[in-house]
Design a protein around this motif. Sequence first.
Motif, short mmCIF file in Angstrom:
data_model
loop_
_atom_site.label_atom_id
_atom_site.label_comp_id
_atom_site.label_asym_id
_atom_site.label_seq_id
_atom_site.Cartn_x
_atom_site.Cartn_y
_atom_site.Cartn_z
N SER A 103 0.83 -1.21 0.00
CA SER A 103 0.00 0.00 0.00
C SER A 103 0.86 1.26 0.00
O SER A 103 0.53 2.25 -0.65
CB SER A 103 -0.93 -0.01 1.21
OG SER A 103 -1.87 1.03 1.11
N ALA A 104 1.98 1.21 0.74
CA ALA A 104 2.87 2.37 0.80
C ALA A 104 3.62 2.59 -0.51
O ALA A 104 4.21 3.65 -0.71
CB ALA A 104 3.86 2.22 1.95
N HIS A 105 3.61 1.57 -1.38
CA HIS A 105 4.33 1.70 -2.65
C HIS A 105 3.40 1.80 -3.85
O HIS A 105 3.86 1.75 -5.00
CB HIS A 105 5.29 0.51 -2.82
CG HIS A 105 6.50 0.61 -1.93
ND1 HIS A 105 6.43 0.32 -0.58
CD2 HIS A 105 7.76 1.01 -2.15
CE1 HIS A 105 7.62 0.53 -0.04
NE2 HIS A 105 8.44 0.95 -0.96
N LEU A 106 2.11 1.89 -3.59
CA LEU A 106 1.14 2.06 -4.67
C LEU A 106 0.47 3.42 -4.52
O LEU A 106 0.42 3.99 -3.42
CB LEU A 106 0.08 0.96 -4.62
CG LEU A 106 0.57 -0.48 -4.80
CD1 LEU A 106 -0.61 -1.45 -4.69
CD2 LEU A 106 1.27 -0.65 -6.15
N ALA A 107 -0.05 3.93 -5.61
CA ALA A 107 -0.81 5.18 -5.54
C ALA A 107 -2.04 4.97 -4.68
O ALA A 107 -2.62 3.89 -4.64
CB ALA A 107 -1.20 5.61 -6.94
#
Lengths: 320, 230
Positions: free
Chosen positions: A312-316
């Motif tokens: 989640s922290a690496h996706l928009a």
Amino acid sequence: MTLWLALAAVLVTAAALAVLWNRLRALGRGLLSLAAVLSVVAAVGVELNQLTETFPSAAAAVPVAAGTGGSQMLAVTVPGEASKLRLPMYVYLPAAYRLSAERLPVVEAFHGVPGTPQFWLHKLNVQSTLDREIAAGRMAPTVVLFPQQTPNPTLDTECTNLRGGPQTETFLTVDVPAYAKAHYRIRADRAAWGLTGYSAGAFCAVNLTLKHPDKFAAGASLSGYASAGITIGDGSEHTTNNPFWRLQHLPQPAVALWLGWAADDKQPARDSRLLAAEARAPLAVTTAVVAHGGHSSAVWRQMEAPAFDWLSAHLAGPLP
Amino acid sequence: MSLTGVPLLLLAAAATIATGAVTVLFWSRGGRLRPVTRTLGILLLEALVVLTAGLEVNRREQFYPSWQALRGDTGTAAVTGEVRAGLLDGRVRSGSFEWRPPGLAAWHLAHAPAVSVPADYLSRPDVAFPVVLALVAPGTPTRRTPGAVTVTLAPTAATTATALRTLPAELERDLRVAATGWDVLGNGPLGAAFVRSVPAGLAVLDRPTDALPPALKAPQTLPSLRNTRS
């Protein structure tokens, strides 16, 4: 229930063998012995199936499950126009899907082999994990897709396009995204799409993230491998369908990978270390190690929440 | 005794053979209890055959390399950290402010960077926000990005990507910002060089601001490879 029936059959055949032995001739004894062996094999098969969820029972195929946090788990069938595969898929819709008009990011989650998406639902309790992480604010509301990766549960495709066989890579990278975009309020851009998986599904997540950086921004591997371990038919298991080979010989894409493994799970530990050691910018790799636990659901339950949080922290994020 | 060791496998195999032999030996004995002893012998033999086969498969595939693994004990707990407050959190007001970190002089900027924080920065003290780093010409108005901490930076000819490598650590110390997924805006070669010079994944060049990661609380984490080696 099925296991209890199988165990009852083991007990009955053993008792019958003991009681009727002296009353039977050779043929009867042989048949009864065969029945006893078959009952044991059946009981073992039922237990193994319960462990891997390779052939889920009708009762286990939950069409719609509502989570305590207001989420939903839907059962759908994806008619793959590009791959010509028609396979079932579970769709996790977080509570925010009903409560807001935002377009949500998406994660495709792959199962191991043998196995089916039900393993995520039942053995890894993925719905309650996602509900908890989203409610805690450690993960943005995300639609998570759990596609089946093969038309035959005993056929290991490793999410590739098998020469003369199922075109699973096309199904997972073209048909599943197309179906999801057509049916759900989700983001369509690659920055909001990620992959994850455990065991063979972890290989799928890494391989497809590296092969399709135009479609996926990040991938999380739970006890994955650096090579397919199958024969694809065109030799690509040694080259383009081999993440280790890709990292060594092709330009590394601007994607992020999370590689998790148990320290005592020899092959995935070795392979994940190799992949991490080969990573070069712009590829970003994060590693995570569980002390022990082997290649088991206990390890994947441990990794599940950290992997989804990281994804989640690496996706928009959700798009208003 | 190791779960995947040869001794346990041999023990199980020996027990299987012994049980088979005893069952055959006592097949015609036992009197009135003969059906019971026979049944127990068969069931025990079947269980031991399955156990031996299971041990061999597990030894080969290493699904459960230890008794701990078989019990579901991973010896590891995921840790939920907390987003650390920035040194400037107590002084930040909504809107923008001039940012003067200790390393400012080394960056050789036209003037001190301007920082704007999201409207909900103060009301969400446990969240780390995404970052937009805007490289602009001197005198350009301060940028604002909904939902993100925006740093407007006016480099000069003396500004280098190498010097700016200290900026992420300075910003992470002063404000609650994400450690990855920064959006670097500015088409000049400096922006590209900065993205290349920082650790992979920290920054992306000229990404649409609606592709920024979300503002999140601290994730659950596991020990990393570096920790394991140490």
